[in-house]
Design a protein around this motif. Structure first.
Motif, PDB file in Angstrom:
ATOM      1  N   LYS A   1       0.848  -1.235  -0.040  1.00  0.00           N
ATOM      2  CA  LYS A   1       0.062   0.079  -0.114  1.00  0.00           C
ATOM      3  C   LYS A   1       0.761   1.022  -0.016  1.00  0.00           C
ATOM      4  O   LYS A   1       1.680   1.267   0.760  1.00  0.00           O
ATOM      5  CB  LYS A   1      -0.690   0.067   1.256  1.00  0.00           C
ATOM      6  N   ASN A   2       0.477   2.376  -0.681  1.00  0.00           N
ATOM      7  CA  ASN A   2       0.830   3.712  -0.760  1.00  0.00           C
ATOM      8  C   ASN A   2       0.104   4.637  -0.168  1.00  0.00           C
ATOM      9  O   ASN A   2      -0.734   5.142  -1.091  1.00  0.00           O
ATOM     10  CB  ASN A   2       1.617   3.940  -2.129  1.00  0.00           C
ATOM     11  N   PRO A   3      -0.104   4.563   1.085  1.00  0.00           N
ATOM     12  CA  PRO A   3      -0.998   5.528   1.683  1.00  0.00           C
ATOM     13  C   PRO A   3      -1.160   7.077   1.098  1.00  0.00           C
ATOM     14  O   PRO A   3      -2.205   7.700   0.990  1.00  0.00           O
ATOM     15  CB  PRO A   3      -0.687   5.626   3.185  1.00  0.00           C
ATOM     16  N   LEU A   4       0.146   7.511   0.687  1.00  0.00           N
ATOM     17  CA  LEU A   4       0.024   8.719   0.273  1.00  0.00           C
ATOM     18  C   LEU A   4      -0.609   9.199  -0.858  1.00  0.00           C
ATOM     19  O   LEU A   4      -1.119  10.132  -1.136  1.00  0.00           O
ATOM     20  CB  LEU A   4       1.649   9.458   0.125  1.00  0.00           C
ATOM     21  N   CYS A   5      -0.675   8.177  -1.674  1.00  0.00           N
ATOM     22  CA  CYS A   5      -1.493   8.132  -3.024  1.00  0.00           C
ATOM     23  C   CYS A   5      -2.991   7.445  -3.131  1.00  0.00           C
ATOM     24  O   CYS A   5      -3.437   7.599  -4.028  1.00  0.00           O
ATOM     25  CB  CYS A   5      -0.534   7.857  -3.965  1.00  0.00           C
ATOM     26  N   GLY A   6      -2.865   6.370  -2.083  1.00  0.00           N
ATOM     27  CA  GLY A   6      -4.052   5.595  -2.114  1.00  0.00           C
ATOM     28  C   GLY A   6      -3.920   4.456  -3.033  1.00  0.00           C
ATOM     29  O   GLY A   6      -4.854   3.702  -3.474  1.00  0.00           O
TER      30      GLY A   6
ATOM     31  N   LYS B   1       7.421   6.679  -5.118  1.00  0.00           N
ATOM     32  CA  LYS B   1       6.585   5.601  -4.252  1.00  0.00           C
ATOM     33  C   LYS B   1       5.634   4.881  -4.974  1.00  0.00           C
ATOM     34  O   LYS B   1       5.392   3.763  -4.734  1.00  0.00           O
ATOM     35  CB  LYS B   1       6.095   6.308  -3.046  1.00  0.00           C
ATOM     36  N   CYS B   2       4.892   5.580  -5.648  1.00  0.00           N
ATOM     37  CA  CYS B   2       3.992   5.044  -6.769  1.00  0.00           C
ATOM     38  C   CYS B   2       4.619   3.853  -7.479  1.00  0.00           C
ATOM     39  O   CYS B   2       4.200   2.737  -7.627  1.00  0.00           O
ATOM     40  CB  CYS B   2       3.158   5.863  -7.553  1.00  0.00           C
ATOM     41  N   ALA B   3       5.633   4.207  -7.993  1.00  0.00           N
ATOM     42  CA  ALA B   3       6.452   3.359  -8.996  1.00  0.00           C
ATOM     43  C   ALA B   3       6.994   2.361  -8.260  1.00  0.00           C
ATOM     44  O   ALA B   3       7.161   0.998  -8.889  1.00  0.00           O
ATOM     45  CB  ALA B   3       7.617   4.260  -9.843  1.00  0.00           C
TER      46      ALA B   3
HETATM   47 ZN    ZN Z   1       0.345   6.709  -6.845  1.00  0.00          ZN
END
Ligand code: ZN
Length: 193
Positions: free
Chosen positions: A51-56, A147-149
């Motif tokens: 999970k990447n909470p910053l982006c959902g 972080k998304c990548a």
């Molecule tokens: Zn993202």
């Protein structure tokens, strides 16, 4: 390709794939629209949630490692999830690059991808990159989007290191594999983590 001339000069702090520019944008958009290896893996040995909470962003990585006598271990992966186009495209690119590779080549892909999306390695200009994930170089200038990548790649890395040694041999500690591991959750919160 000179990225400074490809739309990255806008310095937007929170770009989506559309603002990455040029060839990188095309590759990322294409993967987000037509993700490869999305869905359950059959048979599947392990699943790792990230999970990447910053982006959902959420990604589940499914994997199995096939062992055959006299041959190197091979990795097979798929993914599921939802989130921004970069997170989902990156997962698709990862599965494309890693699927069917030997365990050690898969680890090399993980290392190379991290170098690229973090900006440590700038891939050579090419109209026909060896791996689509080289397009993640376009993300490196946007720390929030790194972080998304990274999400899918870090999830697979955690899965493999939890269950296998560096050559792809299953780890002997069955308690760790059957009890602790399925409960492990990966959250990518900071660049360092
Ligand atoms: Zn993202």
């Amino acid at each position: 390709m000179n990225l400074s001339n490809q739309g990255l000069t806008s310095m937007k702090s929170n770009p989506d794939a559309d603002s990455l520019g040029g060839l990188y944008q095309e590759i990322i958009v294409e993967h987000s629209r037509r993700p490869r290896h999305k869905g359950p893996l059959s048979p599947c040995q392990f699943c790792q949630e990230g999970k990447n909470p910053l982006c959902g962003d959420e990604v589940n990585v499914f994997a199995r490692v096939e062992q055959h006598a006299g041959a190197p271990a091979r990795v097979f992966v798929s993914f599921d999830g939802h989130g921004c186009s970069i997170s989902q495209a990156s997962a698709s690119m990862m599965c494309d690059a890693v699927n069917g590779q030997t365990f050690e080549d898969a680890l090399s892909c993980l290392d190379k991808a991290e170098d690229i999306y973090s900006g440590t390695l700038v891939p050579a200009d090419s109209e026909d990159p060896e791996h689509d994930f080289e397009a993640l170089a376009g993300v490196a200038k946007f720390p929030v989007r790194i972080k998304c990548a990274a999400l899918a790649w870090k999830s697979l890395e955690l899965l493999l290191s939890t269950h296998f040694d560096e050559h792809g041999k299953p780890l002997q500690s069955t308690t760790a594999a059957t009890e602790a591991a399925p409960k492990r959750k990966l959250k990518i919160i900071t660049h360092e983590s």
